[in-house]
Design a protein around this motif. Sequence first.
Motif: not given
Length: 85
Positions: A45-67
């Motif tokens: 789990g030493s990674y983060k999942c960032e959204c591809l272009q055309g997608y966005e993080y679904p929550f309103e957080d200061p973090i914009t990726y899934f840990d």
Amino acid sequence: MDMLQLDINQCPDKYYVPNAFKDTHKCHRKNSYCVPILGRGFEIGSYKCECLQGYEYPFEDPITYFDGQLVEAEFSNIVNDKPTR
């Protein structure tokens, strides 16, 4: 050398690099990509999942990726038939 001090890279690599953990991430490949997080040591789990272009993080957080640690924990819950988020 203390093995627990080494970082695991579970993200894919375009070139051949000897890595037993390569491409073992749990990011959704259709809408996100894996980015390694260095400094977490010998843990999955030493990674983060960032959204591809055309997608966005679904929550309103200061973090914009899934840990990755959260993704791995949720995957483990699914495998063990436990409640998930």
